[in-house]
Scaffold this motif. Structure first.
Motif, PDB file in Angstrom:
ATOM      1  N   ASN A  65       0.768  -1.162  -0.072  1.00 11.96           N
ATOM      2  CA  ASN A  65       0.042  -0.050   0.078  1.00 11.96           C
ATOM      3  C   ASN A  65       0.957   1.135   0.054  1.00 11.96           C
ATOM      4  OD1 ASN A  65      -2.373  -1.355   0.003  1.00 11.96           O
ATOM      5  ND2 ASN A  65      -2.263  -1.622   2.368  1.00 11.96           N
ATOM      6  N   ALA A  66       0.768   2.152  -1.123  1.00 11.32           N
ATOM      7  CA  ALA A  66       1.447   3.470  -1.114  1.00 11.32           C
ATOM      8  C   ALA A  66       0.513   4.548  -0.961  1.00 11.32           C
ATOM      9  CB  ALA A  66       2.324   3.245  -2.386  1.00 11.32           C
ATOM     10  N   LYS A  67       0.989   5.704  -0.321  1.00 10.71           N
ATOM     11  CA  LYS A  67       0.261   7.031  -0.411  1.00 10.71           C
ATOM     12  C   LYS A  67       0.876   7.571  -1.662  1.00 10.71           C
ATOM     13  CE  LYS A  67       0.186   9.328   3.303  1.00 10.71           C
ATOM     14  NZ  LYS A  67       0.438  10.002   4.743  1.00 10.71           N
ATOM     15  N   GLU A  91      -3.852   9.844  -1.240  1.00 10.09           N
ATOM     16  CA  GLU A  91      -4.721   8.413  -1.236  1.00 10.09           C
ATOM     17  C   GLU A  91      -4.041   7.471  -1.221  1.00 10.09           C
ATOM     18  OE1 GLU A  91      -7.168   8.697  -5.068  1.00 10.09           O
ATOM     19  OE2 GLU A  91      -5.285   8.476  -6.275  1.00 10.09           O
ATOM     20  N   THR A  92      -4.304   6.230  -0.621  1.00 14.71           N
ATOM     21  CA  THR A  92      -3.762   5.034  -0.667  1.00 14.71           C
ATOM     22  C   THR A  92      -4.183   4.152  -1.819  1.00 14.71           C
ATOM     23  OG1 THR A  92      -3.870   5.407   1.900  1.00 14.71           O
ATOM     24  CG2 THR A  92      -3.368   3.030   0.827  1.00 14.71           C
ATOM     25  N   VAL A  93      -3.071   3.506  -2.626  1.00 18.84           N
ATOM     26  CA  VAL A  93      -3.229   2.907  -3.590  1.00 18.84           C
ATOM     27  C   VAL A  93      -2.408   1.406  -3.442  1.00 18.84           C
ATOM     28  CG1 VAL A  93      -2.513   2.673  -5.964  1.00 18.84           C
ATOM     29  CG2 VAL A  93      -3.256   4.846  -5.129  1.00 18.84           C
TER      30      VAL A  93
END
Length: 178
Positions: A65-67, A91-93
């Motif tokens: 999970n990356a911001k 947003e978290t992707v």
């Protein structure tokens, strides 16, 4: 008897010359140089390619999970006001990345010890700092060059003689990836 050619230079100059020529060869696919230099560059380049072929599939795919900053239609970051301050909206992707195994990581660092960083400039905006990209030559070795030579047992480069140089009659050659 020496194990390598000195090329009429001090050791630091020689190392810099060979590093720059190996970098140019792997980035462009071929270079024009003298025969003696080509034979020295060939040794280094073939070693790097052999290392890449050996470690090309030695990684695992991981989901993280990356911001990531939210961007508008112009590609600029969207700002929001929090407690009177403007801060970037994130947003978290979920992303899938390749995680190198220890031996591949070591191979990558061995390559980066030899290769210079390369900046690619788009042709239509030559001379501008905008839209320039850093080329990851280690990744290029693993992803593009190594699969091409996966079933080949050495001999990744070819030297083609093109005749004597005009100024000093040194034999010029084209060193290219096969």
């Amino acid at each position: 008897m020496a194990q390598y050619r000195k090329l009429g230079r001090t050791s630091s100059q020689r190392k810099a010359l060979l590093r720059s020529q190996v970098t140019a060869l792997l980035n462009n696919g071929k270079i024009v140089t003298t025969e003696a230099r080509a034979k020295e560059v060939r040794k280094i380049a073939e070693g790097l390619i052999a290392l890449a072929v050996k470690e090309k599939d030695n990684y695992e795919t991981v989901t993280v999970n990356a911001k990531v900053a939210v961007k508008d239609k112009d590609g600029k970051r969207v700002k929001e006001t929090v407690n009177g301050k403007k801060v970037t909206k994130f947003e978290t992707v979920e992303k899938t990345i390749r995680k190198d195994n220890p031996s591949r990581l070591h191979a990558r660092r061995q390559m980066l010890k030899v290769l210079y960083p390369v900046t690619q400039v788009p042709k239509e905006q030559a001379g501008r700092k905008r839209n320039t990209k850093q080329v990851d030559l280690a990744a290029k070795l693993f992803d593009e060059i190594a699969p091409k030579y996966a079933n080949r047992q050495g001999g990744y480069t070819r030297i083609v003689k093109i005749g004597p140089r005009r100024g000093d009659a040194a034999m010029e050659v084209i060193l290219e990836l096969v």
